[in-house]
Design a protein around this motif. Structure first.
Motif, mmCIF file in Angstrom:
data_model
loop_
_atom_site.group_PDB
_atom_site.id
_atom_site.type_symbol
_atom_site.label_atom_id
_atom_site.label_comp_id
_atom_site.label_asym_id
_atom_site.label_seq_id
_atom_site.Cartn_x
_atom_site.Cartn_y
_atom_site.Cartn_z
ATOM 1 N N MET A 1 0.842 -1.183 0.000
ATOM 2 C CA MET A 1 0.000 0.000 0.000
ATOM 3 C C MET A 1 0.887 1.246 0.000
ATOM 4 N N HIS A 2 0.313 2.329 -0.401
ATOM 5 C CA HIS A 2 1.025 3.588 -0.386
ATOM 6 C C HIS A 2 0.464 4.474 0.731
ATOM 7 N N LEU A 3 1.161 5.569 0.975
ATOM 8 C CA LEU A 3 0.747 6.439 2.075
ATOM 9 C C LEU A 3 -0.646 7.014 1.847
ATOM 10 N N THR A 4 -1.028 7.213 0.596
ATOM 11 C CA THR A 4 -2.374 7.712 0.309
ATOM 12 C C THR A 4 -3.419 6.692 0.743
ATOM 13 N N ASN A 5 -3.149 5.430 0.470
ATOM 14 C CA ASN A 5 -4.083 4.377 0.891
ATOM 15 C C ASN A 5 -4.162 4.289 2.410
ATOM 16 N N HIS A 6 -3.037 4.503 3.080
ATOM 17 C CA HIS A 6 -3.032 4.443 4.542
ATOM 18 C C HIS A 6 -3.899 5.566 5.118
ATOM 19 N N SER A 7 -3.757 6.757 4.565
ATOM 20 C CA SER A 7 -4.552 7.867 5.083
ATOM 21 C C SER A 7 -6.038 7.659 4.794
ATOM 22 N N PHE A 8 -6.364 7.086 3.635
ATOM 23 C CA PHE A 8 -7.772 6.786 3.333
ATOM 24 C C PHE A 8 -8.320 5.750 4.309
ATOM 25 N N LEU A 9 -7.545 4.714 4.570
ATOM 26 C CA LEU A 9 -7.984 3.671 5.502
ATOM 27 C C LEU A 9 -8.166 4.249 6.907
ATOM 28 N N PHE A 10 -7.273 5.141 7.317
ATOM 29 C CA PHE A 10 -7.392 5.774 8.629
ATOM 30 C C PHE A 10 -8.654 6.637 8.686
ATOM 31 N N LEU A 42 0.000 1.174 11.585
ATOM 32 C CA LEU A 42 1.070 0.169 11.487
ATOM 33 C C LEU A 42 1.626 0.089 10.057
ATOM 34 N N ALA A 43 0.758 0.150 9.069
ATOM 35 C CA ALA A 43 1.217 0.100 7.676
ATOM 36 C C ALA A 43 2.054 1.326 7.331
ATOM 37 N N THR A 44 1.685 2.480 7.846
ATOM 38 C CA THR A 44 2.465 3.693 7.596
ATOM 39 C C THR A 44 3.850 3.580 8.212
ATOM 40 N N VAL A 45 3.919 3.095 9.444
ATOM 41 C CA VAL A 45 5.215 2.940 10.109
ATOM 42 C C VAL A 45 6.094 1.954 9.347
ATOM 43 N N LEU A 46 5.523 0.836 8.936
ATOM 44 C CA LEU A 46 6.299 -0.153 8.185
ATOM 45 C C LEU A 46 6.743 0.377 6.825
ATOM 46 N N GLU A 47 5.888 1.132 6.167
ATOM 47 C CA GLU A 47 6.254 1.692 4.856
ATOM 48 C C GLU A 47 7.401 2.690 4.984
ATOM 49 N N VAL A 48 7.338 3.560 5.978
ATOM 50 C CA VAL A 48 8.407 4.550 6.172
ATOM 51 C C VAL A 48 9.716 3.851 6.541
ATOM 52 N N ALA A 49 9.661 2.854 7.400
ATOM 53 C CA ALA A 49 10.873 2.117 7.771
ATOM 54 C C ALA A 49 11.448 1.375 6.571
ATOM 55 N N GLY A 50 10.583 0.803 5.750
ATOM 56 C CA GLY A 50 11.048 0.103 4.561
ATOM 57 C C GLY A 50 11.694 1.034 3.553
ATOM 58 N N ARG A 51 11.113 2.202 3.379
ATOM 59 C CA ARG A 51 11.711 3.178 2.459
ATOM 60 C C ARG A 51 13.074 3.629 2.956
ATOM 61 N N ARG A 52 13.184 3.837 4.250
ATOM 62 C CA ARG A 52 14.454 4.298 4.809
ATOM 63 C C ARG A 52 15.548 3.245 4.612
ATOM 64 N N SER A 53 15.217 1.978 4.864
ATOM 65 C CA SER A 53 16.229 0.934 4.717
ATOM 66 C C SER A 53 16.585 0.723 3.246
ATOM 67 N N ARG A 54 15.602 0.843 2.321
ATOM 68 C CA ARG A 54 15.905 0.724 0.895
ATOM 69 C C ARG A 54 16.801 1.850 0.426
ATOM 70 N N THR A 55 16.573 3.056 0.929
ATOM 71 C CA THR A 55 17.396 4.197 0.542
ATOM 72 C C THR A 55 18.826 3.998 1.017
ATOM 73 N N ARG A 56 18.988 3.539 2.243
ATOM 74 C CA ARG A 56 20.337 3.292 2.770
ATOM 75 C C ARG A 56 21.038 2.192 1.983
ATOM 76 N N ALA A 57 20.308 1.141 1.641
ATOM 77 C CA ALA A 57 20.904 0.041 0.890
ATOM 78 C C ALA A 57 21.336 0.496 -0.505
ATOM 79 N N LEU A 58 20.509 1.309 -1.152
ATOM 80 C CA LEU A 58 20.862 1.798 -2.484
ATOM 81 C C LEU A 58 22.065 2.731 -2.425
ATOM 82 N N GLN A 59 22.148 3.560 -1.403
ATOM 83 C CA GLN A 59 23.296 4.452 -1.263
ATOM 84 C C GLN A 59 24.564 3.658 -0.998
#
Length: 98
Positions: A1-10, A42-59
């Motif tokens: 899911m994306h952050l837009t979907n999370h806000s809609f679900l909330f 919970l989905a928002t927290v997991l999405e943000v954490a996943g993006r952060r770890s992917r960014t670090r891995a790519l760098q």
């Protein structure tokens, strides 16, 4: 899911939990609303954490170094080229002019 979907679900969960006052025999809509809001958070927290770890891995994979906190400007040196014949002279003005 994306952050837009999370806000809609909330939002849907908040409406069900706080604004809908309908008695349904099989389902408690207030509890369903709270569950939707919890899942969205919970989905928002997991999405943000996943993006952060992917960014670090790519760098790290690309060998990108983090930028320094402050970049100093390059030092300007006067030109010593033979074709640069600029001369700076003081302008003499008559005493009556300002």
């Amino acid at each position: 899911m994306h952050l837009t979907n999370h806000s809609f679900l909330f939002t849907v969960g908040a409406v069900l939990a706080f604004a809908v006052h309908v008695d349904v025999a099989a389902v408690d809509l207030t509890a369903v609303g709270w569950v939707f809001m919890l899942v969205a958070v919970l989905a928002t927290v997991l999405e943000v954490a996943g993006r952060r770890s992917r960014t670090r891995a790519l760098q790290a994979q690309a060998g990108v170094q983090p930028l320094p906190a402050r970049v100093l400007p390059a030092r300007v040196t006067p030109s010593t080229a033979p074709w640069d014949t600029r001369e700076f002279r003081a302008v003499q003005r008559p005493a009556g002019e300002s």
